[in-house]
Enzyme design. Sequence first.
Site, mmCIF file in Angstrom:
data_model
loop_
_atom_site.group_PDB
_atom_site.id
_atom_site.type_symbol
_atom_site.label_atom_id
_atom_site.label_comp_id
_atom_site.label_asym_id
_atom_site.label_seq_id
_atom_site.Cartn_x
_atom_site.Cartn_y
_atom_site.Cartn_z
ATOM 1 C CB VAL A 80 2.421 3.514 -1.965
ATOM 2 C CG1 VAL A 80 2.231 4.219 -3.305
ATOM 3 C CG2 VAL A 80 2.756 4.519 -0.876
ATOM 4 C CD GLU A 82 -0.413 2.413 6.646
ATOM 5 O OE1 GLU A 82 -0.910 2.640 5.537
ATOM 6 O OE2 GLU A 82 -0.655 3.087 7.650
ATOM 7 C CE LYS A 87 0.544 4.662 3.456
ATOM 8 N NZ LYS A 87 -0.209 4.557 2.199
ATOM 9 C CB SER A 109 -4.082 1.241 7.508
ATOM 10 O OG SER A 109 -4.451 0.527 6.369
ATOM 11 C CG HIS A 130 -9.388 3.764 6.463
ATOM 12 N ND1 HIS A 130 -10.008 3.116 7.515
ATOM 13 C CD2 HIS A 130 -8.579 2.850 5.889
ATOM 14 C CE1 HIS A 130 -9.577 1.867 7.561
ATOM 15 N NE2 HIS A 130 -8.716 1.686 6.591
ATOM 16 C CG ASN A 133 -9.909 -4.988 0.900
ATOM 17 O OD1 ASN A 133 -10.395 -5.115 -0.217
ATOM 18 N ND2 ASN A 133 -8.964 -5.770 1.372
ATOM 19 C CG ASN A 180 -7.210 0.270 10.268
ATOM 20 O OD1 ASN A 180 -7.624 -0.890 10.349
ATOM 21 N ND2 ASN A 180 -7.006 0.862 9.115
HETATM 22 P P1 NAD Z 1 -0.429 -3.694 -1.382
HETATM 23 O O1 NAD Z 1 0.831 -4.216 -0.788
HETATM 24 O O2 NAD Z 1 -1.419 -4.647 -1.951
HETATM 25 O O3 NAD Z 1 -0.063 -2.633 -2.572
HETATM 26 C C1 NAD Z 1 0.844 -1.593 -2.414
HETATM 27 C C2 NAD Z 1 1.326 -1.186 -3.812
HETATM 28 O O4 NAD Z 1 2.121 -0.001 -3.693
HETATM 29 C C3 NAD Z 1 2.216 -2.247 -4.491
HETATM 30 O O5 NAD Z 1 1.675 -2.606 -5.761
HETATM 31 C C4 NAD Z 1 3.557 -1.536 -4.635
HETATM 32 O O6 NAD Z 1 4.274 -1.914 -5.818
HETATM 33 C C5 NAD Z 1 3.118 -0.090 -4.698
HETATM 34 N N1 NAD Z 1 4.187 0.872 -4.447
HETATM 35 C C6 NAD Z 1 5.200 0.794 -3.548
HETATM 36 N N2 NAD Z 1 5.990 1.876 -3.662
HETATM 37 C C7 NAD Z 1 5.456 2.669 -4.633
HETATM 38 C C8 NAD Z 1 5.803 3.930 -5.209
HETATM 39 N N3 NAD Z 1 6.885 4.597 -4.792
HETATM 40 N N4 NAD Z 1 5.029 4.419 -6.196
HETATM 41 C C9 NAD Z 1 3.946 3.759 -6.647
HETATM 42 N N5 NAD Z 1 3.566 2.554 -6.146
HETATM 43 C C10 NAD Z 1 4.308 2.029 -5.149
HETATM 44 O O7 NAD Z 1 -1.090 -2.766 -0.276
HETATM 45 P P2 NAD Z 1 -2.644 -2.395 -0.073
HETATM 46 O O8 NAD Z 1 -3.262 -3.419 0.786
HETATM 47 O O9 NAD Z 1 -3.233 -2.034 -1.385
HETATM 48 O O10 NAD Z 1 -2.482 -1.091 0.821
HETATM 49 C C11 NAD Z 1 -2.191 0.173 0.251
HETATM 50 C C12 NAD Z 1 -2.514 1.248 1.270
HETATM 51 O O11 NAD Z 1 -3.907 1.210 1.594
HETATM 52 C C13 NAD Z 1 -1.755 1.082 2.592
HETATM 53 O O12 NAD Z 1 -1.494 2.347 3.130
HETATM 54 C C14 NAD Z 1 -2.758 0.339 3.440
HETATM 55 O O13 NAD Z 1 -2.509 0.491 4.810
HETATM 56 C C15 NAD Z 1 -4.061 0.996 3.000
HETATM 57 N N6 NAD Z 1 -5.297 0.232 3.206
HETATM 58 C C16 NAD Z 1 -5.310 -1.114 3.028
HETATM 59 C C17 NAD Z 1 -6.508 -1.812 3.202
HETATM 60 C C18 NAD Z 1 -6.588 -3.304 2.984
HETATM 61 O O14 NAD Z 1 -7.597 -3.910 3.386
HETATM 62 N N7 NAD Z 1 -5.611 -3.931 2.362
HETATM 63 C C19 NAD Z 1 -7.676 -1.126 3.548
HETATM 64 C C20 NAD Z 1 -7.633 0.275 3.692
HETATM 65 C C21 NAD Z 1 -6.419 0.932 3.533
#
Ligand code: NAD
Length: 277
Positions: A80, A82, A87, A109, A130, A133, A180
């Site tokens: 979800v 960040e 979380k 992250s 982790h 992407n 990160n």
């Molecule tokens: P994103 O914004 O694309 O998606 C987050 C999703 O979480 C959204 O669809 C939102 O509706 C959902 N959400 C919010 N509250 C929720 C809840 N209570 N229950 C269920 N779903 C809920 O974000 P992302 O880029 O997919 O990042 C998600 C996680 O992965 C973060 O912690 C981020 O730091 C980590 N991450 C991201 C990347 C990247 O490149 N984008 C890489 C590695 C890790």
Amino acid sequence: MIGAGVMGTGISTLAVGHGLPVVLVDVDRAALDKARAGVAAQLRLARMMGKVPREGATGELVTTTRLADIVRATAVIEAVTELAPLKAEVLAEASALVAPGTLLVSNTSAVPIDEQADAVRRPEDLVGIHFMNPPYMIHTAELIRGPRSGEHALAAARALLKALGQDGIEVGDGPGFVVNRILQRMINEAARIVADGIADPASVDAAFEGCLGHTTGPLATADLIGLDNVVDSLRVLRERTGDAGYEPCALLLDKVAAGDFGRKTGRGFFEHGGSTS
Ligand code: NAD
């Protein structure tokens, strides 16, 4: 899989592509519908490129807005937004739903695993993975051992990574772990360089690609991650390290305020056409 954004979609592709069934949960029905279409498109691409097995069954994908549907899961991965309190809330609820001993994974992250362990019923069940992407293209992930992560959870995480065709690099806990802690700082500095008028985004990235042999420069990487997520991650790092170098720079904040998140909205540091995310 909890969270159906960029990473929840990509990790679901990876899992169903390796024949594992996935229950994908999000609070936003539209995100789930987008994720279902995204998984189908990503799976076609990943198969074509031989990044997931070309033969064999595809795992079933169920999408739902009810967290209770994870009750029979053998592993739970949260991806979800960040935001540490969000979380904590999601992990607390998830750990109350599943059987004791079920692997709990945070794909955070930057939030330390031990901080998140405070929220769950059994801290020994929680580890960090982790994923990079897009996870169905990059076959290496950081496997984070929190001080309270149990041996059974680490063994389950290693088995999960193996089933997903991923190599796990085992690292210790701390804000941003390895990748990160360095990458987010680099992106912030790259954005500052653009804001200072020293180089445009294409030149910054060309320097990293040409001079250092990086396959993607920091600003194209930032667009791929999502600038909203970069800002959230920088804030997590700033708050937990006290290091002002992680303070999200004005240019990043302006882009996020303007809704220019990168690939997922079509514009960030660069313009983007159609995508599979
Ligand atoms: P994103 O914004 O694309 O998606 C987050 C999703 O979480 C959204 O669809 C939102 O509706 C959902 N959400 C919010 N509250 C929720 C809840 N209570 N229950 C269920 N779903 C809920 O974000 P992302 O880029 O997919 O990042 C998600 C996680 O992965 C973060 O912690 C981020 O730091 C980590 N991450 C991201 C990347 C990247 O490149 N984008 C890489 C590695 C890790």
